[in-house]
Structure formats: structure tokens, C-alpha cells
Design a protein around this motif. Structure first.
Motif, PDB file in Angstrom:
ATOM      1  N   THR A  28       0.830  -1.184   0.000  1.00  0.00           N
ATOM      2  CA  THR A  28       0.000   0.000   0.000  1.00  0.00           C
ATOM      3  C   THR A  28       0.873   1.245   0.000  1.00  0.00           C
ATOM      4  O   THR A  28       1.936   1.279   0.631  1.00  0.00           O
ATOM      5  CB  THR A  28      -0.934   0.023   1.219  1.00  0.00           C
ATOM      6  N   PHE A  29       0.426   2.278  -0.708  1.00  0.00           N
ATOM      7  CA  PHE A  29       1.140   3.543  -0.757  1.00  0.00           C
ATOM      8  C   PHE A  29       0.347   4.662  -0.090  1.00  0.00           C
ATOM      9  O   PHE A  29       0.574   5.838  -0.344  1.00  0.00           O
ATOM     10  CB  PHE A  29       1.458   3.910  -2.213  1.00  0.00           C
ATOM     11  N   SER A  30      -0.597   4.290   0.766  1.00  0.00           N
ATOM     12  CA  SER A  30      -1.447   5.311   1.371  1.00  0.00           C
ATOM     13  C   SER A  30      -0.689   6.222   2.325  1.00  0.00           C
ATOM     14  O   SER A  30      -1.184   7.295   2.673  1.00  0.00           O
ATOM     15  CB  SER A  30      -2.624   4.655   2.093  1.00  0.00           C
ATOM     16  N   ARG A  31       0.511   5.810   2.752  1.00  0.00           N
ATOM     17  CA  ARG A  31       1.323   6.649   3.643  1.00  0.00           C
ATOM     18  C   ARG A  31       2.567   7.165   2.933  1.00  0.00           C
ATOM     19  O   ARG A  31       3.545   7.546   3.567  1.00  0.00           O
ATOM     20  CB  ARG A  31       1.721   5.851   4.881  1.00  0.00           C
ATOM     21  N   SER A  54      -1.974  12.440   2.063  1.00  0.00           N
ATOM     22  CA  SER A  54      -3.419  12.605   2.212  1.00  0.00           C
ATOM     23  C   SER A  54      -4.072  13.289   1.026  1.00  0.00           C
ATOM     24  O   SER A  54      -5.299  13.323   0.919  1.00  0.00           O
ATOM     25  CB  SER A  54      -3.718  13.415   3.467  1.00  0.00           C
ATOM     26  N   GLY A  55      -3.252  13.880   0.163  1.00  0.00           N
ATOM     27  CA  GLY A  55      -3.811  14.652  -0.940  1.00  0.00           C
ATOM     28  C   GLY A  55      -4.043  16.105  -0.588  1.00  0.00           C
ATOM     29  O   GLY A  55      -4.497  16.883  -1.423  1.00  0.00           O
ATOM     30  N   GLY A  56      -3.698  16.502   0.626  1.00  0.00           N
ATOM     31  CA  GLY A  56      -3.965  17.859   1.071  1.00  0.00           C
ATOM     32  C   GLY A  56      -2.947  18.889   0.627  1.00  0.00           C
ATOM     33  O   GLY A  56      -3.206  20.093   0.691  1.00  0.00           O
ATOM     34  N   PRO A 100       9.533   6.461  -0.416  1.00  0.00           N
ATOM     35  CA  PRO A 100       9.640   5.283   0.466  1.00  0.00           C
ATOM     36  C   PRO A 100       8.613   5.345   1.588  1.00  0.00           C
ATOM     37  O   PRO A 100       8.000   6.399   1.817  1.00  0.00           O
ATOM     38  CB  PRO A 100      11.067   5.384   1.018  1.00  0.00           C
ATOM     39  N   PRO A 101       8.424   4.232   2.281  1.00  0.00           N
ATOM     40  CA  PRO A 101       7.397   4.172   3.318  1.00  0.00           C
ATOM     41  C   PRO A 101       7.514   5.278   4.356  1.00  0.00           C
ATOM     42  O   PRO A 101       8.606   5.590   4.826  1.00  0.00           O
ATOM     43  CB  PRO A 101       7.627   2.807   3.963  1.00  0.00           C
ATOM     44  N   TYR A 102       6.404   5.905   4.649  1.00  0.00           N
ATOM     45  CA  TYR A 102       6.260   6.931   5.677  1.00  0.00           C
ATOM     46  C   TYR A 102       6.973   8.238   5.355  1.00  0.00           C
ATOM     47  O   TYR A 102       7.078   9.097   6.224  1.00  0.00           O
ATOM     48  CB  TYR A 102       6.659   6.386   7.056  1.00  0.00           C
ATOM     49  N   ARG A 103       7.437   8.408   4.117  1.00  0.00           N
ATOM     50  CA  ARG A 103       7.834   9.749   3.671  1.00  0.00           C
ATOM     51  C   ARG A 103       6.559  10.378   3.145  1.00  0.00           C
ATOM     52  O   ARG A 103       6.179  10.171   1.988  1.00  0.00           O
ATOM     53  CB  ARG A 103       8.919   9.713   2.608  1.00  0.00           C
ATOM     54  N   ILE A 104       5.864  11.108   3.981  1.00  0.00           N
ATOM     55  CA  ILE A 104       4.504  11.537   3.675  1.00  0.00           C
ATOM     56  C   ILE A 104       4.436  12.899   2.998  1.00  0.00           C
ATOM     57  O   ILE A 104       3.424  13.235   2.381  1.00  0.00           O
ATOM     58  CB  ILE A 104       3.635  11.557   4.950  1.00  0.00           C
ATOM     59  N   ASP A 112      14.056  11.880  -3.768  1.00  0.00           N
ATOM     60  CA  ASP A 112      13.168  11.549  -2.655  1.00  0.00           C
ATOM     61  C   ASP A 112      12.200  10.420  -2.995  1.00  0.00           C
ATOM     62  O   ASP A 112      11.387  10.045  -2.159  1.00  0.00           O
ATOM     63  CB  ASP A 112      12.375  12.781  -2.227  1.00  0.00           C
ATOM     64  N   TYR A 113      12.287   9.903  -4.213  1.00  0.00           N
ATOM     65  CA  TYR A 113      11.377   8.840  -4.650  1.00  0.00           C
ATOM     66  C   TYR A 113      12.165   7.554  -4.884  1.00  0.00           C
ATOM     67  O   TYR A 113      13.201   7.558  -5.534  1.00  0.00           O
ATOM     68  CB  TYR A 113      10.644   9.262  -5.927  1.00  0.00           C
ATOM     69  N   ASP A 114      11.644   6.452  -4.350  1.00  0.00           N
ATOM     70  CA  ASP A 114      12.309   5.154  -4.471  1.00  0.00           C
ATOM     71  C   ASP A 114      11.707   4.266  -5.546  1.00  0.00           C
ATOM     72  O   ASP A 114      12.366   3.350  -6.026  1.00  0.00           O
ATOM     73  CB  ASP A 114      12.233   4.398  -3.141  1.00  0.00           C
ATOM     74  N   TYR A 115      10.443   4.497  -5.866  1.00  0.00           N
ATOM     75  CA  TYR A 115       9.725   3.602  -6.772  1.00  0.00           C
ATOM     76  C   TYR A 115       9.311   4.385  -8.014  1.00  0.00           C
ATOM     77  O   TYR A 115       8.803   5.505  -7.913  1.00  0.00           O
ATOM     78  CB  TYR A 115       8.487   3.016  -6.089  1.00  0.00           C
ATOM     79  N   TRP A 116       9.513   3.754  -9.187  1.00  0.00           N
ATOM     80  CA  TRP A 116       9.224   4.407 -10.460  1.00  0.00           C
ATOM     81  C   TRP A 116       8.460   3.469 -11.386  1.00  0.00           C
ATOM     82  O   TRP A 116       8.716   2.269 -11.411  1.00  0.00           O
ATOM     83  CB  TRP A 116      10.522   4.828 -11.147  1.00  0.00           C
ATOM     84  N   GLY A 117       7.552   4.035 -12.151  1.00  0.00           N
ATOM     85  CA  GLY A 117       6.880   3.285 -13.200  1.00  0.00           C
ATOM     86  C   GLY A 117       7.737   3.237 -14.451  1.00  0.00           C
ATOM     87  O   GLY A 117       8.814   3.832 -14.515  1.00  0.00           O
TER      88      GLY A 117
END
Length: 126
Positions: A28-31, A54-56, A100-104, A112-117
Motif C-alpha cells: 500500500t502507498f497510502s502513507r 493525504s492529498g492535502g 519510500p514508506p512513511y515519507r509523507i 526523494d522517490y524510491d519507486y518508479w513506473g
């Protein structure tokens, strides 16, 4: 295995619209903060838009402000990039990215991004 899969790219005339989607799987990437980058031929990959967990909070590169909108649906583990009033200079391969996880917090920085399409081609004709 974590995967980000973009869709929605294509060929459009100047002034048209496209909506890119990025579906995440494997966790999950919700966080996680998420973002969009693009790379035109012969150029560096550049920041386009970012969104916090959160999208805020959202950020945009100046050249797309007022035309592009980033959003996310955490229930679907998916983020979106609505692109309106497209211009030929928007032509590029667009990449989805996840922090990465919990970098909100949203970020404009590639590092700052670990995952790429794998990227989706957007071509805007004049």
C-alpha cells in the motif's frame, strides 16, 4: 514486488486533455508521497507535480500550474494526473513515482522517490 503502472498516455492535439493514472501494487502507498515526472528527448527528467500522503498538499512546476491537477485515491492505491490545455512542449514520457514508506510530505526532488513506473508517452501535436 512493488510495481507502479502508468496508463492514459497518447497522442492529442494542442489544447486537448489527457488523464494519466498510476496504479500501485505489491504494497500500500497510502502513507507515501507520490509524484509525476517527465522526460523529453535529449533532456533531463524533470519534476511535474507532487502530492502528499493525504492529498492535502500539492506542488507543480510553474509551466503546468493552472493546467494540470494531481490527485490520488488511497482506497485504490492509485494516483492521477489530469492534463488540460496541453501544449506541444508538454510532449514527453511521463513517469509515476512513489516515495519510500512513511515519507509523507510531497517533494519536487527525484532523489526523494524510491519507486518508479515504466513511463507512458504523451505526444501533443500543434
Amino acid at each position: 514486488q512493488v510495481q507502479l503502472v502508468e496508463s492514459g498516455g497518447g497522442l492529442v492535439q494542442a489544447g486537448g486533455s489527457l488523464r494519466l493514472s498510476c496504479a500501485a501494487s505489491g504494497r500500500t502507498f497510502s502513507r507515501n508521497a507520490m509524484g509525476w515526472f517527465r522526460q523529453a528527448p535529449g533532456k533531463e527528467r524533470e519534476f511535474v507535480a507532487a502530492i502528499n500522503w493525504s492529498g492535502g498538499t500539492t506542488y507543480y512546476v510553474d509551466s503546468v500550474k493552472g493546467r494540470f491537477t494531481i490527485s490520488r485515491d488511497n482506497t485504490k492505491n492509485t494516483q492521477y494526473l489530469q492534463m488540460n490545455s496541453l501544449k506541444p512542449e508538454d510532449t514527453a514520457v511521463y513517469y509515476c513515482a512513489a516515495a519510500p514508506p512513511y515519507r509523507i510530505a510531497a517533494s519536487r526532488l527525484k532523489g526523494d522517490y524510491d519507486y518508479w513506473g515504466q513511463g507512458t508517452q504523451v505526444t501533443v501535436s500543434s
